[in-house]
Motif scaffolding. Structure first.
Motif, PDB file in Angstrom:
ATOM      1  N   ASP A 139       0.702  -1.304   0.072  1.00  0.00           N
ATOM      2  CA  ASP A 139       0.114  -0.053  -0.071  1.00  0.00           C
ATOM      3  C   ASP A 139       0.990   1.289  -0.068  1.00  0.00           C
ATOM      4  O   ASP A 139       0.241   2.331   0.246  1.00  0.00           O
ATOM      5  CB  ASP A 139      -0.862   0.063   1.304  1.00  0.00           C
ATOM      6  N   LYS A 140       2.175   0.985  -0.269  1.00  0.00           N
ATOM      7  CA  LYS A 140       3.110   2.408  -0.268  1.00  0.00           C
ATOM      8  C   LYS A 140       2.820   3.042  -1.590  1.00  0.00           C
ATOM      9  O   LYS A 140       3.014   2.338  -2.646  1.00  0.00           O
ATOM     10  CB  LYS A 140       4.338   1.846   0.173  1.00  0.00           C
ATOM     11  N   THR A 141       2.549   4.392  -1.421  1.00  0.00           N
ATOM     12  CA  THR A 141       2.322   5.323  -2.515  1.00  0.00           C
ATOM     13  C   THR A 141       3.389   6.406  -2.275  1.00  0.00           C
ATOM     14  O   THR A 141       3.972   6.707  -1.321  1.00  0.00           O
ATOM     15  CB  THR A 141       1.200   5.664  -3.044  1.00  0.00           C
ATOM     16  N   VAL A 142       3.617   7.267  -3.345  1.00  0.00           N
ATOM     17  CA  VAL A 142       4.396   8.462  -3.152  1.00  0.00           C
ATOM     18  C   VAL A 142       3.593   9.250  -2.160  1.00  0.00           C
ATOM     19  O   VAL A 142       4.243  10.354  -2.025  1.00  0.00           O
ATOM     20  CB  VAL A 142       4.575   9.137  -4.585  1.00  0.00           C
ATOM     21  N   ASN A 143       2.390   9.200  -1.832  1.00  0.00           N
ATOM     22  CA  ASN A 143       1.567  10.041  -1.006  1.00  0.00           C
ATOM     23  C   ASN A 143       1.719   9.618   0.450  1.00  0.00           C
ATOM     24  O   ASN A 143       1.436  10.616   1.254  1.00  0.00           O
ATOM     25  CB  ASN A 143       0.135   9.826  -1.199  1.00  0.00           C
ATOM     26  N   ASN A 144       2.554   8.490   0.637  1.00  0.00           N
ATOM     27  CA  ASN A 144       2.722   7.996   2.032  1.00  0.00           C
ATOM     28  C   ASN A 144       4.127   7.686   2.261  1.00  0.00           C
ATOM     29  O   ASN A 144       4.608   7.443   3.471  1.00  0.00           O
ATOM     30  CB  ASN A 144       1.818   7.321   2.403  1.00  0.00           C
ATOM     31  N   SER A 145       4.980   7.587   1.098  1.00  0.00           N
ATOM     32  CA  SER A 145       6.465   7.100   1.369  1.00  0.00           C
ATOM     33  C   SER A 145       7.230   7.403   0.272  1.00  0.00           C
ATOM     34  O   SER A 145       6.709   7.714  -0.789  1.00  0.00           O
ATOM     35  CB  SER A 145       6.250   5.476   1.251  1.00  0.00           C
ATOM     36  N   GLN A 146       8.368   7.468   0.849  1.00  0.00           N
ATOM     37  CA  GLN A 146       9.687   7.673  -0.443  1.00  0.00           C
ATOM     38  C   GLN A 146       9.857   6.161  -1.168  1.00  0.00           C
ATOM     39  O   GLN A 146       9.983   5.322  -0.553  1.00  0.00           O
ATOM     40  CB  GLN A 146      10.773   8.122   0.337  1.00  0.00           C
ATOM     41  N   LEU A 147       9.895   6.314  -2.504  1.00  0.00           N
ATOM     42  CA  LEU A 147       9.986   5.272  -3.221  1.00  0.00           C
ATOM     43  C   LEU A 147      11.157   5.316  -4.064  1.00  0.00           C
ATOM     44  O   LEU A 147      11.877   6.358  -4.243  1.00  0.00           O
ATOM     45  CB  LEU A 147       8.903   5.067  -4.224  1.00  0.00           C
ATOM     46  N   THR A 148      11.710   4.372  -4.672  1.00  0.00           N
ATOM     47  CA  THR A 148      12.936   4.471  -5.304  1.00  0.00           C
ATOM     48  C   THR A 148      13.008   3.052  -6.383  1.00  0.00           C
ATOM     49  O   THR A 148      11.891   2.607  -6.668  1.00  0.00           O
ATOM     50  CB  THR A 148      14.249   4.086  -4.540  1.00  0.00           C
ATOM     51  N   LEU A 149      13.746   2.942  -7.026  1.00  0.00           N
ATOM     52  CA  LEU A 149      13.831   1.854  -8.151  1.00  0.00           C
ATOM     53  C   LEU A 149      14.732   0.613  -7.642  1.00  0.00           C
ATOM     54  O   LEU A 149      15.796   0.917  -7.030  1.00  0.00           O
ATOM     55  CB  LEU A 149      14.150   2.454  -9.402  1.00  0.00           C
ATOM     56  N   ILE A 150      14.402  -0.231  -8.268  1.00  0.00           N
ATOM     57  CA  ILE A 150      15.289  -1.576  -7.793  1.00  0.00           C
ATOM     58  C   ILE A 150      15.355  -2.287  -9.499  1.00  0.00           C
ATOM     59  O   ILE A 150      14.405  -2.355 -10.232  1.00  0.00           O
ATOM     60  CB  ILE A 150      14.866  -2.668  -6.762  1.00  0.00           C
ATOM     61  N   TYR A 151      16.327  -3.303  -9.533  1.00  0.00           N
ATOM     62  CA  TYR A 151      16.395  -3.925 -10.832  1.00  0.00           C
ATOM     63  C   TYR A 151      15.423  -5.088 -10.836  1.00  0.00           C
ATOM     64  O   TYR A 151      14.756  -5.595  -9.663  1.00  0.00           O
ATOM     65  CB  TYR A 151      17.865  -4.651 -11.011  1.00  0.00           C
ATOM     66  N   LYS A 152      14.568  -5.756 -11.835  1.00  0.00           N
ATOM     67  CA  LYS A 152      13.859  -6.786 -11.808  1.00  0.00           C
ATOM     68  C   LYS A 152      14.757  -8.131 -11.800  1.00  0.00           C
ATOM     69  O   LYS A 152      14.489  -9.079 -11.208  1.00  0.00           O
ATOM     70  CB  LYS A 152      13.032  -6.602 -13.214  1.00  0.00           C
ATOM     71  N   HIS A 153      15.976  -7.973 -12.259  1.00  0.00           N
ATOM     72  CA  HIS A 153      16.754  -9.204 -12.348  1.00  0.00           C
ATOM     73  C   HIS A 153      18.294  -8.581 -12.192  1.00  0.00           C
ATOM     74  O   HIS A 153      18.696  -7.730 -12.752  1.00  0.00           O
ATOM     75  CB  HIS A 153      16.675  -9.844 -13.722  1.00  0.00           C
ATOM     76  N   PRO A 154      18.808  -9.165 -11.057  1.00  0.00           N
ATOM     77  CA  PRO A 154      20.143  -8.432 -10.465  1.00  0.00           C
ATOM     78  C   PRO A 154      21.341  -8.352 -11.376  1.00  0.00           C
ATOM     79  O   PRO A 154      22.054  -7.349 -11.312  1.00  0.00           O
ATOM     80  CB  PRO A 154      20.607  -9.092  -9.348  1.00  0.00           C
ATOM     81  N   GLU A 155      21.166  -9.351 -12.292  1.00  0.00           N
ATOM     82  CA  GLU A 155      22.289  -9.204 -13.321  1.00  0.00           C
ATOM     83  C   GLU A 155      22.185  -8.556 -14.367  1.00  0.00           C
ATOM     84  O   GLU A 155      23.096  -8.524 -15.432  1.00  0.00           O
ATOM     85  CB  GLU A 155      22.516 -10.858 -13.836  1.00  0.00           C
ATOM     86  N   GLY A 156      21.005  -8.056 -14.741  1.00  0.00           N
ATOM     87  CA  GLY A 156      20.548  -7.265 -15.845  1.00  0.00           C
ATOM     88  C   GLY A 156      20.955  -5.758 -15.918  1.00  0.00           C
ATOM     89  O   GLY A 156      21.104  -5.284 -14.868  1.00  0.00           O
ATOM     90  N   ALA A 157      21.118  -5.103 -17.062  1.00  0.00           N
ATOM     91  CA  ALA A 157      21.292  -3.721 -16.935  1.00  0.00           C
ATOM     92  C   ALA A 157      20.068  -3.177 -16.451  1.00  0.00           C
ATOM     93  O   ALA A 157      19.140  -3.387 -16.858  1.00  0.00           O
ATOM     94  CB  ALA A 157      21.765  -3.299 -18.542  1.00  0.00           C
ATOM     95  N   MET A 158      20.483  -1.809 -15.701  1.00  0.00           N
ATOM     96  CA  MET A 158      19.640  -0.827 -15.278  1.00  0.00           C
ATOM     97  C   MET A 158      19.042   0.075 -16.226  1.00  0.00           C
ATOM     98  O   MET A 158      18.854   1.021 -16.165  1.00  0.00           O
ATOM     99  CB  MET A 158      20.054  -0.137 -14.262  1.00  0.00           C
ATOM    100  N   ASN A 159      18.347  -0.699 -17.385  1.00  0.00           N
ATOM    101  CA  ASN A 159      17.652   0.224 -18.306  1.00  0.00           C
ATOM    102  C   ASN A 159      16.014   0.170 -18.024  1.00  0.00           C
ATOM    103  O   ASN A 159      15.692  -0.761 -17.136  1.00  0.00           O
ATOM    104  CB  ASN A 159      17.941  -0.414 -19.789  1.00  0.00           C
ATOM    105  N   PRO A 160      15.217   0.891 -18.754  1.00  0.00           N
ATOM    106  CA  PRO A 160      13.834   1.036 -18.354  1.00  0.00           C
ATOM    107  C   PRO A 160      13.053  -0.469 -18.482  1.00  0.00           C
ATOM    108  O   PRO A 160      12.174  -0.573 -17.748  1.00  0.00           O
ATOM    109  CB  PRO A 160      13.253   1.793 -19.366  1.00  0.00           C
ATOM    110  N   ALA A 161      13.555  -1.368 -19.127  1.00  0.00           N
ATOM    111  CA  ALA A 161      13.215  -2.862 -19.238  1.00  0.00           C
ATOM    112  C   ALA A 161      13.296  -3.488 -17.810  1.00  0.00           C
ATOM    113  O   ALA A 161      12.705  -4.620 -17.623  1.00  0.00           O
ATOM    114  CB  ALA A 161      13.477  -3.586 -20.470  1.00  0.00           C
ATOM    115  N   ASN A 162      14.442  -3.013 -17.162  1.00  0.00           N
ATOM    116  CA  ASN A 162      14.832  -3.904 -15.986  1.00  0.00           C
ATOM    117  C   ASN A 162      14.738  -3.029 -14.826  1.00  0.00           C
ATOM    118  O   ASN A 162      15.151  -3.272 -13.710  1.00  0.00           O
ATOM    119  CB  ASN A 162      16.085  -4.272 -16.039  1.00  0.00           C
ATOM    120  N   LEU A 163      13.761  -2.264 -14.663  1.00  0.00           N
ATOM    121  CA  LEU A 163      13.402  -1.366 -13.397  1.00  0.00           C
ATOM    122  C   LEU A 163      11.993  -1.623 -12.905  1.00  0.00           C
ATOM    123  O   LEU A 163      11.260  -1.605 -13.623  1.00  0.00           O
ATOM    124  CB  LEU A 163      13.893   0.048 -13.809  1.00  0.00           C
TER     125      LEU A 163
END
Length: 315
Positions: A266-290
């Motif tokens: 239930d965390k959203t930008v209205n109640n928490s600070q959010l960030t990004l993480i990889y979907k796959h740790p060995e993949g490059a951090m491009n928009p398809a893996n975030l």
């Protein structure tokens, strides 16, 4: 079906550097349907942004708005230019359809000309700043990432006296370096539609943003405004790691606005600070893996944080 679709797509598009100069191969690639798997759940964003870009190129190819920004020639001349060009583009439609399309495109180009004209920004007075602050409710946060503004940031934004610089955090997120500079943790006013793109200074276009998000959003609107390889850094624990371009972070956070933890959150930008993480740790951090994540469900935990000294070396 999934196997056949992905296999066919990769067989046609991957490792085809020679295709850059062969129109037949390019045509074959262009006719491929992009499997949803390739876009890793970002199909809506990736398709929408590329369609907006194609629309812009189409309109500009008919009539370049930049030629009319400081010109005395107005809508009538734009209409004439479009009217001359449209029959070569659409040569199998009726006269009435041709006329309607000409009017529609001329109006769109004229509107774009107005957007690009140099306008003077209005410096927001303290009353408007207070109104913006009050609109945010009891816990004002950055509209993009959900960063909770500190009392120091509030006092500085509202122009209260004795607002000295505050100590910055000892550790920062290695993927964004948010908090490395004083500006990052300040309150700034962001134009949802950038001022340079025609956005107004009216309240419905203004948002409270942390300095980090506002800086990296700048006047960009599309994920394709940034097309670079993710930067490689040396993490003290994980070794070589790729990190996303800051605007990709801003774009995804501003669109998703909620934690994408698979088990629901239930965390959203209205109640928490959010960030990004990889979907796959060995993949490059491009928009398809975030993916967007909250602190509670961040698999990196405290390992995400690095000391300011190490962070300074990464800049």
């Amino acid at each position: 079906m999934e196997y056949e679709e992905i296999h066919s797509f990769l067989d046609t598009t991957a490792d085809k550097l020679e295709s850059c100069w062969d129109v037949k191969i390019l045509s074959h690639i262009a006719n491929q349907r992009v499997p949803d798997l390739v876009m890793s759940g970002r199909g809506t964003l990736l398709r929408a942004d590329i369609h907006l870009l194609w629309t812009q190129w189409f309109l500009e190819s008919i009539c370049d708005p930049n030629k009319f920004i400081n010109s005395s020639q107005g809508y009538a001349h734009i209409f004439k230019v479009v009217q001359q060009r449209i029959p070569f583009i659409c040569n199998q439609i009726s006269e009435s359809e041709l006329q309607k399309l000409t009017i529609d495109i001329s109006r769109l180009i004229a509107k774009e000309v107005e957007r690009r004209k140099t306008r003077k920004r209005i410096r927001l007075d303290i009353d408007k700043k207070k109104l913006l602050w009050d609109i945010q409710g009891l816990e004002p946060r950055c509209w993009i990432c959900g960063y909770k503004f500190t009392n120091w940031a509030e006092n500085k934004f509202l122009g209260y006296s004795n607002c000295k610089e505050v100590p910055l955090p000892r550790f920062v997120d290695y993927m964004t370096l948010h908090g490395l500079k004083q500006r990052d943790v300040s309150v700034e006013i962001d134009h949802a539609v950038p001022f340079s793109k025609g956005g107004t200074d009216e309240l419905d276009n203004l948002r409270l943003s942390c300095g980090w998000c506002n800086c990296h959003k700048s006047d960009r609107l599309s994920i394709y405004d940034v097309t670079v390889q993710p930067q490689i850094i040396e993490h003290p624990k994980f070794g070589k790691q790729s990190i996303p371009h800051p605007f990709w972070v801003v774009r995804l956070l501003s669109i998703r606005r909620r934690c994408e933890y698979e088990g629901n959150c239930d965390k959203t930008v209205n109640n928490s600070q959010l960030t990004l993480i990889y979907k796959h740790p060995e993949g490059a951090m491009n928009p398809a893996n975030l993916k967007v994540i909250c602190q509670e469900h961040d698999p990196l935990g405290s390992s995400r944080l690095i000391s300011r000294d190490i962070a300074e070396q990464m800049r």
